[in-house]
Each structure stands twice: as structure tokens, then as C-alpha cells.
Scaffold this active site. Sequence first.
Site, PDB file in Angstrom:
ATOM      1  N   HIS A 222      56.907  -7.236  31.477  1.00 59.19           N
ATOM      2  CA  HIS A 222      55.972  -7.006  30.234  1.00 59.19           C
ATOM      3  C   HIS A 222      56.116  -5.434  29.489  1.00 59.19           C
ATOM      4  O   HIS A 222      56.896  -4.621  30.421  1.00 59.19           O
ATOM      5  CB  HIS A 222      54.721  -6.920  30.911  1.00 59.19           C
ATOM      6  CG  HIS A 222      54.167  -8.185  31.284  1.00 59.19           C
ATOM      7  ND1 HIS A 222      54.634  -9.101  32.068  1.00 59.19           N
ATOM      8  CD2 HIS A 222      53.119  -8.783  30.542  1.00 59.19           C
ATOM      9  CE1 HIS A 222      53.894 -10.357  32.102  1.00 59.19           C
ATOM     10  NE2 HIS A 222      53.028 -10.166  31.333  1.00 59.19           N
TER      11      HIS A 222
ATOM     12  N   LYS B   7      23.070 -11.816  35.749  1.00 55.38           N
ATOM     13  CA  LYS B   7      22.562 -10.705  36.284  1.00 55.38           C
ATOM     14  C   LYS B   7      21.081 -10.585  35.988  1.00 55.38           C
ATOM     15  O   LYS B   7      20.978 -10.533  34.479  1.00 55.38           O
ATOM     16  CB  LYS B   7      22.948  -9.416  36.159  1.00 55.38           C
ATOM     17  CG  LYS B   7      22.872  -8.284  37.163  1.00 55.38           C
ATOM     18  CD  LYS B   7      23.305  -8.472  38.581  1.00 55.38           C
ATOM     19  CE  LYS B   7      23.622  -7.079  39.401  1.00 55.38           C
ATOM     20  NZ  LYS B   7      24.010  -7.401  40.751  1.00 55.38           N
TER      21      LYS B   7
ATOM     22  N   LYS C 228      15.921   6.685  18.879  1.00 56.80           N
ATOM     23  CA  LYS C 228      15.431   6.785  17.427  1.00 56.80           C
ATOM     24  C   LYS C 228      14.222   6.156  17.314  1.00 56.80           C
ATOM     25  O   LYS C 228      13.984   5.015  17.557  1.00 56.80           O
ATOM     26  CB  LYS C 228      16.538   6.135  16.621  1.00 56.80           C
ATOM     27  CG  LYS C 228      16.491   6.322  14.992  1.00 56.80           C
ATOM     28  CD  LYS C 228      17.317   5.611  14.229  1.00 56.80           C
ATOM     29  CE  LYS C 228      17.172   5.535  13.020  1.00 56.80           C
ATOM     30  NZ  LYS C 228      18.242   4.864  11.838  1.00 56.80           N
TER      31      LYS C 228
ATOM     32  N   THR D  63      28.838  -9.283  38.287  1.00 61.58           N
ATOM     33  CA  THR D  63      27.662  -8.998  37.452  1.00 61.58           C
ATOM     34  C   THR D  63      27.118  -7.713  37.819  1.00 61.58           C
ATOM     35  O   THR D  63      26.248  -7.219  37.181  1.00 61.58           O
ATOM     36  CB  THR D  63      26.332 -10.095  38.638  1.00 61.58           C
ATOM     37  OG1 THR D  63      26.373  -9.513  39.997  1.00 61.58           O
ATOM     38  CG2 THR D  63      26.608 -11.365  38.511  1.00 61.58           C
TER      39      THR D  63
END
EC number: 4.1.1.97
Length: 494
Positions: free
Chosen positions: A68, A179, A190, A239
Site C-alpha cells: 500500500h 443507538k 443560532k 454505537t
Amino acid sequence: MFTMDDLNQMDTQTLTDTLGSIFEHSSWIAERSAALRPFSSLSDLHRKMTGIVKAADRETQLDLIKKHPRLGTKKTMSDDSVREQQNAGLGKLEQQEYEEFLMLNEHYYDRFGFPFILAVKGKTKQDIHQALLARLESERETEFQQALIEIYRIARFRLADIITEKGETQMKRTMSYGKGNVFAYRTYLKPLTGVKQIPESSFAGRDNTVVGVDVTCEIGGEAFLPSFTDGDNTLVVATDSMKNFIQRHLASYEGTTTEGFLHYVAHRFLDTYSHMDTITLTGEDIPFEAMPAYEEKELSTSRLVFRRSRNERSRSVLKAERSGNTITITEQYSEIMDLQLVKVSGNSFVGFIRDEYTTLPEDGNRPLFVYLNISWQYENTNDSYASDPARYVAAEQVRDLASTVFHELETPSIQNLIYHIGCRILARFPQLTDVSFQSQNHTWDTVVEEIPGSKGKVYTEPRPPYGFQHFTVTREDAEKEKQKAAEKCRSLKA
């Protein structure tokens, strides 16, 4: 694109040529996989190819890892690696960034004896840089196993790029995980301003000083099948990681509504984890109300102290799925839940079927206590994100509309009540396509019928069971009511 049938019918050499680049410069894996046919699905093919690597000896695995390229460098690599790194932004590094990646890669190779490997699809150069820094602190064996995991992920992505399962006749199974109860709180989001004001409500916006949301996240995709069938967690996003992902993205969210936050998180999930096919997000608002404050001898509203509300709550649901390189919103709706309203008079229930099973007396003027869940859908889902606040429908406005219609209407039934509430909502907000109701009758039982000198009565909680109604009010219903009102107005003038 190839189908499973195409791959299963190829001779060994053709299959090797087709799949030879799935594992970097290691066509031997594709060649050996020919003997493992037939492949029943993309997941089955991926499982068999990774199984070949897992069964190989340590030296062969190390050789695969060393084939790789070093991420962020300009050394020769396969066409697939070039494309993947360019998509992650590694092909356009500034000179200083390039030198930083080169130094870190050399440091990593010197420390572990093999290159740093990461499945970069869906990641940014910042993500990759942070991962490289973090993994430099690992032990060699940990990094060796992590390198193989990343290679398996890369293989999955490359297979998905050249194989389609379209046209396969097997029934899709239920397969998802996720989850729940992901609580996230944000201060000084905001503010929501510029909403359309309506006569039935004083709501004009939210300051969003304290915002809370309870998120449920559910993801799906064929890539997760091995985790169920083989206990192979190679492509599983824990999760706990989902929880962290959601909570941390609340910090970077620049919008004003829960609907917009779910849209933002859904896209970030699918962009980050390209093997996820579907995502369903549910966000239940946790409202906070500003408390009174006595300042400078005047009673005002505190800008610092808030009380968590235990009244009705709003919820948003968004479902998205991946189709090629496109993310499509397949369902989106907003909802106000557990709105409990009692009207002490002006309600009747008469004229229903009376037979040998009927014990309920008719009542021409009764109190009526209803529980309401009201949901609404937009014609254009973008309106729910409040990018144009004037087209956003706030749960507070829906709540106030419901109570106003309840006040105005001589209520012959809950069915008729929810119908007229829905028509009024659609009349005020033409950007909506429909409004759906889940209602329950919790009208009290009478204990004391008459109180001397008072028009009041004494009641208690009703005995179970309770009655309920489900109904959707459509745009066509609202138009019919509008026409009826116009005809009534013309007849009065005549």
C-alpha cells in the site's frame, strides 16, 4: 458495473482481471476466490476475499500491507489509490502540508515497519492527519491488525464501486442497528428568527440559549451482514462512536432547528462512512424555559436560568438512503407529542349507534380531555430546515392552532375536532402536504354531579380502556373546507 451472475460465470483469468485491483497489487486474492464461487451477494464476496487474507500466514499479510502507498506522498501507486486519495484532498496538498505528511509517514514506517493505512473514502485530509497522529502512539501488533482492518474496508469500497446487486430477486431482510437516548445539549445555538406569524399564536421565534435533543440513530446496509452472520466487526461502527459523532456535530451545526440538525448529521454520517446505505434519525426536543429574574427593582426574564419543561414535546424524524453517489431523503416529518388539552364545556357526543351493547349515555355538554400527537410533512423537505425561516412551521404554532380551534369549535366528536384542526393548520401553512393525528379520549368520570351554588362538578380519572383515533388531513380536505366557507359567506351576503 458487474452483477453477481457476471462474476459467477467468468473463467478464472477473467475474474482475476476483474477483481485483481480490489486488494492493492495483490491479484492472487482474486485468483484464489474463484474456487469459492458461487458468490451470493457483495457481502458474501467480500467475506470470502477477506477470509483468504485472514487465512494467509503472517509474512504474506505483511507483504500485502507493504504494497500500500504512503498517504499524502507522491510516490507511485495504483489508479484506485490515486483516485481515493484525490477524493480525500490528498492530491492537492500545500507544500507545507505535503512535507508534514511525508515526515509523519516516514516516522510511522520507521516505528512499525510498514506503511500507515487508512480507508480514506469519505474522510478529509484533516481527518487523515489526526488519525495518523493518534495511531503513532499505538503498539505494533495493534497497528498490524488495524492495517488489515483498513485494507478490508478499502476492499469493500472498491467492490461496491464495480458491482451492482440490482435485479437480484432475494427478499431484503430487516437488518439495522443503532443507538438510542443520545442526549446532547448546546448553549447559544443560532436563534430562530423570521418565522411567519399567524393570528392564532404569539410565537415569533426561539432564542436557542439552551437547546436539548434526545436522538435515536439507526443505520443499515449490506456491509453489516457479516457482523450478524459471522461475528465479523470489520465494518461495524460502534454505537458508542455514533453517540460521540452526534454529540460532537451539535457543536459544528450552524442552523437553528432540530430538523436541520438531523439533516446535517445524516449527511455527515453517510459522507463519513460510505458503506452505510441507510440512516434513520429521530430527534426529540428537550425544551427549556427562561425563568423570571428580579433585576434593578423590576421583574424580567432571566438570560441565565432556565427550567426544563415537562409539558408536550416536539420531535423530528428523518430517513435517508444512499443511491450511488447521491443521498436521498426518503422521509421527513415533524411532530408535537403528548399535547394534553381539556375543554370544560361546549363538547357533545350524541347520535351514535345504540344497541344491546351500548351503555354509554348521550351527553350534550360535557368536558372533553384529549391527548394529541400531531405530525406534519412539507412539500419541500428543505423548508423544514429553516433555511428560509418564513416557510418553517414551528411546533409551538401547531400547538396554539390546536388549542384555538378547540376553543372556537362546538365539538360534536374528537374525530370532527382533529379534522378541523388539520384543515386550519393547512390553511395557515400552504407549504405542508398533510397533517396526521393520533388522538386519545381521556375524558374524566363524574364523581359529584351538582355542587350547590356553583356550576362546577367533581371528576376523577377515567377507567381504562381509552378510545383513540388515527386520521390524516390532506390538502384536498383543506381546499374543500375553504370552498364550503366561501359558499357559506356568499349565501349570508345573499
